[in-house]
Design an enzyme around this catalytic site. Structure first.
Site, mmCIF file in Angstrom:
data_model
loop_
_atom_site.group_PDB
_atom_site.id
_atom_site.type_symbol
_atom_site.label_atom_id
_atom_site.label_comp_id
_atom_site.label_asym_id
_atom_site.label_seq_id
_atom_site.Cartn_x
_atom_site.Cartn_y
_atom_site.Cartn_z
ATOM 1 N N ASP A 112 24.467 107.610 31.923
ATOM 2 C CA ASP A 112 23.352 108.100 31.141
ATOM 3 C C ASP A 112 22.726 109.220 31.980
ATOM 4 O OD1 ASP A 112 21.026 108.085 29.450
ATOM 5 O OD2 ASP A 112 20.028 106.999 31.068
ATOM 6 N N ASP A 312 19.431 102.992 32.838
ATOM 7 C CA ASP A 312 18.206 102.389 33.367
ATOM 8 C C ASP A 312 17.178 101.983 32.308
ATOM 9 O OD1 ASP A 312 17.454 104.921 32.592
ATOM 10 O OD2 ASP A 312 15.895 105.036 34.116
ATOM 11 N N ASP A 316 19.381 101.570 27.006
ATOM 12 C CA ASP A 316 20.719 101.382 27.566
ATOM 13 C C ASP A 316 21.169 99.937 27.539
ATOM 14 O OD1 ASP A 316 20.984 104.097 28.344
ATOM 15 O OD2 ASP A 316 19.613 103.701 29.992
#
Ligand code: AMP
Length: 416
Positions: A112, A312, A316
């Site tokens: 990400d 994080d 996610d």
């Protein structure tokens, strides 16, 4: 803290699949050994030299001592526990033994962007109003709505407004569109702050000047959000989110381990491409919603790839839970992400990811060395004992000595 303690305790209680195999081997090992000991006793008693009973007892006892499966029982837990201990020294919480084993098979890493590769704390670099408007008005208008949002972009815009001592109006009917932006009513007008792609979908016309400047800023790697008042664009705000110091060395180390990367982000394609190019990341998927990220995880599985997901945020969590291995950033991350992940990097240092993968591979090697050592030593001395060539001290060495060797070999994992 208590959650982390509970997770660590659970990790220590868990068993790796190989450990179960070793336990299965140990379970038939014992009856076989007892049988060999009885046979040894009978053969020496019947065919041995005098005093045959004495020789029979000594050799049968030697077989029993040698074959005590302590070393075999210690072989895997010793490697797994020290492997996890080494992880803890590095600030990496590995949730269970199976994870430690699976980590070594990872071939792709899905990352990400915001908060993982970058600091996750963007700051405003440019406020660009359309002609006839002031930058202060534009920022005040955007910040009024963003004050109600928890997104890092929102915090950056509100901070920029506060720095300029702007008064923020009250917002009503606030609504956040995940991966798109925010909408709210300020005074009696509807204000939208967010991605151009989302606005286009809603049919908002974005004029040429805004589009050109926005494209330029995005090509330089900035994140751009548009501010729209009652369906009319007011201008744009560009933000930058610094790449973490640990990102580049981590990616180089992971390249060294032969892993492939894919960066997933809700940001626009050109911003994402620029960041990926700077970081030498092979594949990029941009303009994703949280759900799209999950779809990417499934796609990897369908292609037969073993993918780890690094993230994080709450966004996610589903991807972290579904990926073969989910890595969550602990320091800046959310509780939900930490809970859904298999590995938590407590200090947010991305370099811990290649180190953890290397640790897993080393643990795996030590584990098989331990099983080989335990079985090898036992087999050699067992052969000697059956034929009466093993003395009592040899038997003790084969038992205690093998256990000590296995422990010593396991402890090597604690070294840097
Ligand atoms: P995310 O998936 O949260 O990283 O968001 C993806 C994109 O949506 C961001 O790059 C922004 O363009 C837009 N966005 C999301 N939340 C906001 C917000 N609170 N304010 C402005 N833009 C936002």
């Amino acid at each position: 803290l208590s959650q982390i303690i509970a997770l660590a305790a659970q990790a220590q209680r868990s068993r790796a699949p190989v450990q179960r195999q070793a336990d299965r081997v140990s379970s038939w090992f014992v009856p076989v050994v007892v049988l060999i000991a009885i046979l040894t006793f009978l053969l020496w008693w019947e065919f041995g030299p005098q005093p045959s009973l004495g020789f029979a007892i000594v050799n049968a006892v030697a077989v029993l001592i040698i074959a005590c499966p302590c070393a075999l029982g210690l072989a895997t837990p010793m490697a797994v526990t020290t492997g996890m201990g080494r992880g803890a020294q590095l600030g990496v919480l590995i949730k269970d033994a199976e994870t430690l084993e699976r980590l070594g098979t990872i071939d792709t890493i899905l990352l990400d962007k915001t908060g993982t590769l970058t600091e996750g704390k963007p700051s405003v670099v440019e406020v660009h109003p359309l002609p006839g408007l002031s930058a202060r008005d534009l920022l005040a208008c955007a910040a009024a709505v963003e004050a109600a949002s928890e997104h890092p972009i929102a915090s950056a815009i509100v901070a920029a407004a506060k720095e300029r001592n702007l008064q923020l109006a009250k917002v009503k009917d606030f609504q956040a569109v995940p991966g798109g932006g925010v909408i709210g009513t300020v005074g009696d007008k509807e204000v939208f702050v967010g991605q151009a792609a989302f606005l286009k979908k809603k049919g908002v016309f974005i004029d040429a000047e805004c589009s050109t400047r926005s494209a330029e800023l995005q090509a330089s790697g900035f994140t751009v959000v548009l501010v729209v008042l009652d369906g009319r664009p007011l201008g744009l705000i560009a933000l930058t989110d610094k790449i973490k110091e640990s990102t580049k060395p981590a990616i180089e180390a992971l390249h060294g381990l032969g892993l492939k990367f894919k960066m997933l982000t809700g940001d626009t394609r050109s911003t994402a491409d620029r960041v990926a190019k700077d970081l030498r990341i092979d594949e990029v998927a941009a303009e994703l919603s949280p759900h799209d990220k999950l779809v990417h995880v499934y796609q990897m599985k369908e292609q037969g790839r073993h993918a780890a997901y690094v993230g994080d945020g709450i966004n996610d969590a589903p991807a972290l839970a579904r990926a073969d291995i989910g890595f969550a950033m602990g320091a800046a991350g959310t509780d939900t992400a930490m809970e859904a992940a298999d590995v938590v990097i407590m200090n947010d240092d991305l370099r811990r990811i290649p180190e953890t993968i290397r640790l897993s591979r080393r643990t795996h090697a030590v584990l098989w060395q331990n099983i080989g050592l335990a079985l090898g030593i036992k087999a050699i001395f067992l052969g000697l004992a059956v034929f009466g060539n093993a003395t009592m001290w040899m038997a003790v060495f084969a038992d205690m000595g093998a256990s000590l060797l296995v422990v010593g070999n396991g402890v090597r994992l604690l070294r840097k």
